[in-house]
Design a protein around this motif. Structure first.
Motif, PDB file in Angstrom:
ATOM      1  N   SER A 172      11.288  11.883   1.245  1.00 13.71           N
ATOM      2  CA  SER A 172      10.929  12.056   0.171  1.00 13.71           C
ATOM      3  C   SER A 172       9.097  12.437   0.216  1.00 13.71           C
ATOM      4  O   SER A 172       8.874  12.046   1.313  1.00 13.71           O
ATOM      5  CB  SER A 172      10.841  10.973  -0.879  1.00 13.71           C
ATOM      6  OG  SER A 172       9.737  10.938  -1.999  1.00 13.71           O
ATOM      7  N   VAL A 199      14.452  17.523   0.299  1.00 13.80           N
ATOM      8  CA  VAL A 199      13.457  16.615   0.044  1.00 13.80           C
ATOM      9  C   VAL A 199      13.378  16.079  -1.326  1.00 13.80           C
ATOM     10  O   VAL A 199      13.368  17.176  -2.284  1.00 13.80           O
ATOM     11  CB  VAL A 199      12.036  17.296   0.656  1.00 13.80           C
ATOM     12  CG1 VAL A 199      11.000  16.321   0.395  1.00 13.80           C
ATOM     13  CG2 VAL A 199      12.369  17.440   2.073  1.00 13.80           C
ATOM     14  N   LYS A 200      13.189  15.036  -1.465  1.00 15.58           N
ATOM     15  CA  LYS A 200      12.841  14.433  -3.012  1.00 15.58           C
ATOM     16  C   LYS A 200      11.342  14.455  -3.166  1.00 15.58           C
ATOM     17  O   LYS A 200      10.703  13.839  -2.539  1.00 15.58           O
ATOM     18  CB  LYS A 200      13.458  13.184  -3.337  1.00 15.58           C
ATOM     19  CG  LYS A 200      14.936  13.134  -3.071  1.00 15.58           C
ATOM     20  CD  LYS A 200      15.577  13.703  -4.288  1.00 15.58           C
ATOM     21  CE  LYS A 200      17.206  13.297  -3.993  1.00 15.58           C
ATOM     22  NZ  LYS A 200      18.146  14.305  -4.966  1.00 15.58           N
ATOM     23  N   ALA A 202       7.993  13.689  -5.326  1.00 14.25           N
ATOM     24  CA  ALA A 202       7.632  12.476  -6.307  1.00 14.25           C
ATOM     25  C   ALA A 202       5.849  12.958  -6.867  1.00 14.25           C
ATOM     26  O   ALA A 202       5.298  13.306  -5.768  1.00 14.25           O
ATOM     27  CB  ALA A 202       7.640  11.255  -5.851  1.00 14.25           C
ATOM     28  N   SER A 220      11.219  15.618  -8.459  1.00 14.25           N
ATOM     29  CA  SER A 220      12.416  14.690  -8.422  1.00 14.25           C
ATOM     30  C   SER A 220      12.278  13.436  -9.397  1.00 14.25           C
ATOM     31  O   SER A 220      13.323  13.134 -10.113  1.00 14.25           O
ATOM     32  CB  SER A 220      12.935  14.173  -7.206  1.00 14.25           C
ATOM     33  OG  SER A 220      13.451  15.159  -6.293  1.00 14.25           O
ATOM     34  N   ILE A 235      10.657   6.558  -6.869  1.00 18.17           N
ATOM     35  CA  ILE A 235      10.917   7.036  -5.462  1.00 18.17           C
ATOM     36  C   ILE A 235      12.528   6.328  -5.309  1.00 18.17           C
ATOM     37  O   ILE A 235      13.331   7.128  -4.850  1.00 18.17           O
ATOM     38  CB  ILE A 235      10.326   6.809  -4.782  1.00 18.17           C
ATOM     39  CG1 ILE A 235       8.794   7.806  -4.924  1.00 18.17           C
ATOM     40  CG2 ILE A 235      10.615   7.337  -3.297  1.00 18.17           C
ATOM     41  CD1 ILE A 235       7.302   7.229  -3.996  1.00 18.17           C
ATOM     42  N   LEU A 239      15.892   8.577  -4.791  1.00 17.06           N
ATOM     43  CA  LEU A 239      16.537   8.540  -3.596  1.00 17.06           C
ATOM     44  C   LEU A 239      18.074   7.933  -3.213  1.00 17.06           C
ATOM     45  O   LEU A 239      18.728   7.908  -2.387  1.00 17.06           O
ATOM     46  CB  LEU A 239      15.823   7.633  -2.267  1.00 17.06           C
ATOM     47  CG  LEU A 239      14.534   8.552  -2.150  1.00 17.06           C
ATOM     48  CD1 LEU A 239      13.615   7.592  -0.968  1.00 17.06           C
ATOM     49  CD2 LEU A 239      14.701   9.650  -1.178  1.00 17.06           C
TER      50      LEU A 239
END
Length: 244
Positions: A172, A199-200, A202, A220, A235, A239
């Motif tokens: 992330s 990839v997240k 945030a 995300s 987060i 995830l």
């Protein structure tokens, strides 16, 4: 907060700040009778005031009379970090729960009368126009003064390259401001290559999420309110493996 979810974070400074117009800032602070109150949407604006107050004569003037004169007027702020810095210089913050400029503008409009004395707004060169626009539409005067410039941190590229070479592509990436997205995202895209889709991303709040979207990246997640706890929870949720 991230550690409470067994998540490990690496902090990479993205921005550098250069303070400007400090004499002009203190000149305006020396005349509270000309203003209806103060507005702060960034900790950096308070840092500019603290730099002014390092000078003995200015600190004395602030402590003896100016602080008390400003304290009978409202000091509007966004977020807890800015609120705590306002308290450090001896003022009482209002509106910190608003969380972003849009909501703070609504809060100010509910408390201020049109055509009253102007609110003094020390801000950065990259400030968004949301708050000034809303207040202008409602007839509430706002006097903006640019007290800092935002630039890319000189070590940003080196720090990112070092992270990717040592730890690989992160699960992330979290952004705390639109300018952070502006200076950082292109480097992350280049270093991630084809893995960018895993990839997240945030965001601390809606304006940062909008900046990501404007750069072609869907956030995300975003924090429900701009606090470490809410951001870490968002987060953590992002995830989690998604059910088929």
């Amino acid at each position: 907060e991230l550690g409470s979810y067994s998540l490990e974070a690496t902090l990479i400074p993205v921005l550098s700040f250069e303070f400007t117009s400090l004499d002009s800032l203190f000149e305006k602070l020396s005349h509270p009778e000309c203003y209806g109150g103060l507005v702060f949407t960034s900790p950096r604006a308070l840092e500019a005031i603290k730099i002014c107050l390092k000078e003995k004569s200015k600190n004395e003037a602030w402590s003896k009379s100016l602080k008390q004169m400003w304290n009978i007027k409202p000091t509007y702020v966004v977020g807890k970090a800015t609120a705590s810095l306002v308290e450090e210089i001896g003022l009482s913050p209002q509106g910190e729960g608003a969380g972003n400029a849009e909501k703070l503008a609504e809060y100010i409009c509910s408390r201020e009368k049109p055509n009253s004395s102007a609110l003094l707004f020390p801000c950065g060169a990259l400030k968004r126009e949301v708050l000034p626009t809303v207040l202008r539409e409602k007839g509430i005067p706002l006097e903006s003064l640019t007290v800092y410039q935002t630039t890319q941190h000189p070590d940003l590229q080196e720090a990112l390259s070092s992270y990717f070479s040592q730890q690989g592509t992160p699960a992330s990436v979290v952004f705390f401001s639109p300018s952070g997205v502006k200076f950082c995202l292109q480097h992350i895209q280049k270093l991630s290559g084809d893995l960018i889709n895993q990839v997240k991303f945030a965001a601390i709040g809606p304006s940062t999420a909008e900046a990501l979207q404007g750069a072609g990246i869907a956030a995300s997640c975003a924090a429900g309110s701009p606090t470490a706890r809410d951001l870490a929870a968002a987060i953590h949720r992002a995830l989690q493996p998604q059910p088929c």
